[in-house]
Write a protein that holds these residues in place. Structure first.
Motif, PDB file in Angstrom:
ATOM      1  N   GLN A  66       0.805  -1.215   0.000  1.00 33.10           N
ATOM      2  CA  GLN A  66       0.000   0.000   0.000  1.00 33.10           C
ATOM      3  C   GLN A  66       0.839   1.267   0.000  1.00 33.10           C
ATOM      4  O   GLN A  66       0.319   2.363  -0.180  1.00 33.10           O
ATOM      5  CB  GLN A  66      -0.923   0.014   1.237  1.00 33.10           C
ATOM      6  CG  GLN A  66      -1.886  -1.151   1.313  1.00 33.10           C
ATOM      7  CD  GLN A  66      -2.885  -1.148   0.177  1.00 33.10           C
ATOM      8  OE1 GLN A  66      -3.450  -0.119  -0.159  1.00 33.10           O
ATOM      9  NE2 GLN A  66      -3.085  -2.304  -0.438  1.00 33.10           N
ATOM     10  N   LYS A  67       2.164   1.111   0.205  1.00 33.96           N
ATOM     11  CA  LYS A  67       3.020   2.289   0.335  1.00 33.96           C
ATOM     12  C   LYS A  67       4.373   2.052  -0.325  1.00 33.96           C
ATOM     13  O   LYS A  67       4.853   0.933  -0.392  1.00 33.96           O
ATOM     14  CB  LYS A  67       3.213   2.645   1.808  1.00 33.96           C
ATOM     15  CG  LYS A  67       1.915   3.033   2.491  1.00 33.96           C
ATOM     16  CD  LYS A  67       2.103   3.377   3.932  1.00 33.96           C
ATOM     17  CE  LYS A  67       0.745   3.731   4.544  1.00 33.96           C
ATOM     18  NZ  LYS A  67       0.846   4.039   5.965  1.00 33.96           N
ATOM     19  N   VAL A  68       4.962   3.138  -0.796  1.00 28.26           N
ATOM     20  CA  VAL A  68       6.329   3.128  -1.297  1.00 28.26           C
ATOM     21  C   VAL A  68       7.247   3.415  -0.116  1.00 28.26           C
ATOM     22  O   VAL A  68       6.975   4.310   0.680  1.00 28.26           O
ATOM     23  CB  VAL A  68       6.532   4.212  -2.373  1.00 28.26           C
ATOM     24  CG1 VAL A  68       7.988   4.279  -2.815  1.00 28.26           C
ATOM     25  CG2 VAL A  68       5.629   3.962  -3.553  1.00 28.26           C
ATOM     26  N   PRO A  89      -1.266   6.457  -4.757  1.00 25.48           N
ATOM     27  CA  PRO A  89      -2.536   7.142  -5.085  1.00 25.48           C
ATOM     28  C   PRO A  89      -3.697   6.146  -5.036  1.00 25.48           C
ATOM     29  O   PRO A  89      -3.506   4.935  -5.151  1.00 25.48           O
ATOM     30  CB  PRO A  89      -2.305   7.650  -6.514  1.00 25.48           C
ATOM     31  CG  PRO A  89      -0.817   7.649  -6.704  1.00 25.48           C
ATOM     32  CD  PRO A  89      -0.291   6.537  -5.840  1.00 25.48           C
ATOM     33  N   GLN A  90      -4.895   6.662  -4.876  1.00 26.96           N
ATOM     34  CA  GLN A  90      -6.084   5.825  -4.873  1.00 26.96           C
ATOM     35  C   GLN A  90      -6.282   5.204  -6.258  1.00 26.96           C
ATOM     36  O   GLN A  90      -5.838   5.766  -7.261  1.00 26.96           O
ATOM     37  CB  GLN A  90      -7.318   6.649  -4.496  1.00 26.96           C
ATOM     38  CG  GLN A  90      -7.317   7.137  -3.066  1.00 26.96           C
ATOM     39  CD  GLN A  90      -7.317   5.989  -2.064  1.00 26.96           C
ATOM     40  OE1 GLN A  90      -8.044   5.011  -2.219  1.00 26.96           O
ATOM     41  NE2 GLN A  90      -6.488   6.103  -1.046  1.00 26.96           N
ATOM     42  N   PRO A  91      -6.918   4.027  -6.326  1.00 25.03           N
ATOM     43  CA  PRO A  91      -7.168   3.404  -7.632  1.00 25.03           C
ATOM     44  C   PRO A  91      -7.876   4.370  -8.579  1.00 25.03           C
ATOM     45  O   PRO A  91      -8.838   5.029  -8.203  1.00 25.03           O
ATOM     46  CB  PRO A  91      -8.054   2.205  -7.285  1.00 25.03           C
ATOM     47  CG  PRO A  91      -7.707   1.873  -5.878  1.00 25.03           C
ATOM     48  CD  PRO A  91      -7.404   3.188  -5.212  1.00 25.03           C
TER      49      PRO A  91
END
Length: 199
Positions: free
Chosen positions: A67-69, A156-158
């Protein structure tokens, strides 16, 4: 009178009927274990014996998407400003300096929890920075230590556009970024180093 159709020969299964039935039972058990290990609800997958578990966890290699970089940063303790200042490591880690395969990023990924490696990195950055005549890493004057952190930057959100990765080590993380500290030079060590470095 119509001729009877010629009967096609039927190839018998390999082995006796009991053996073929046993293979069908083993295959059924394997697929059942594969399903249990994949779903894993309530720790059901842990009930499968360890030797067999190795062969049935194929669907659990990637159970959830990231969910995160994660990006690794270093901050150097400025003896003049008496605070940690963002540091640009690209002059000291020139190989693949601007992408996620940078030696600096790889070092953080594999060795962030290793105290000996972090201490060696601390000493390396201190010596390299203090030996420079001109600041090329974003920090002016002598330094006394390091703070090593990771930034967890949300995707970012889908449906939203995803920007190409751009490494900007001196810029703050975007909104929603979480910071996790991994290593910091002790205050007493920073004070001794700054005292030795002079004004």
């Amino acid at each position: 009178m119509a001729a009877r159709p010629k009967e096609e020969p039927v190839e018998p299964g390999w082995g006796p009927p009991g053996f073929r039935l046993a293979l069908a039972v083993v295959a059924g058990l394997y697929f059942a274990c594969l399903f249990i290990a994949s779903v894993g609800g309530g720790g059901a997958g842990e009930k499968i014996p360890q030797p067999a578990r190795f062969f049935v966890q194929a669907a659990c290699l990637f159970p959830s998407a990231s969910q995160k970089v994660i990006e690794y940063r270093a901050e150097l303790w400025s003896c003049r400003e008496r605070k940690f200042v963002p540091f640009d490591p690209r002059a000291d880690f020139p190989i693949r300096a601007d992408d996620k395969e940078s030696r600096f990023q790889r070092l953080g990924h594999f060795y962030r929890t290793s105290a000996p490696v972090m201490q060696a990195l601390d000493e390396f950055l201190l010596v390299r920075h203090n030996a420079r005549a001109e600041p090329v890493d974003g920090v002016d004057g002598p330094v006394g230590g390091m703070r090593f952190v990771s930034l967890r930057i949300p995707f970012p959100q889908p449906g939203e556009p995803t920007a190409r990765f751009e490494y900007r080590p001196l810029a703050p993380g975007p909104e929603g970024t979480e910071e996790k500290p991994w290593y910091m030079t002790p205050a007493s060590t920073r004070a001794k180093r700054c005292e030795a470095a002079g004004p």
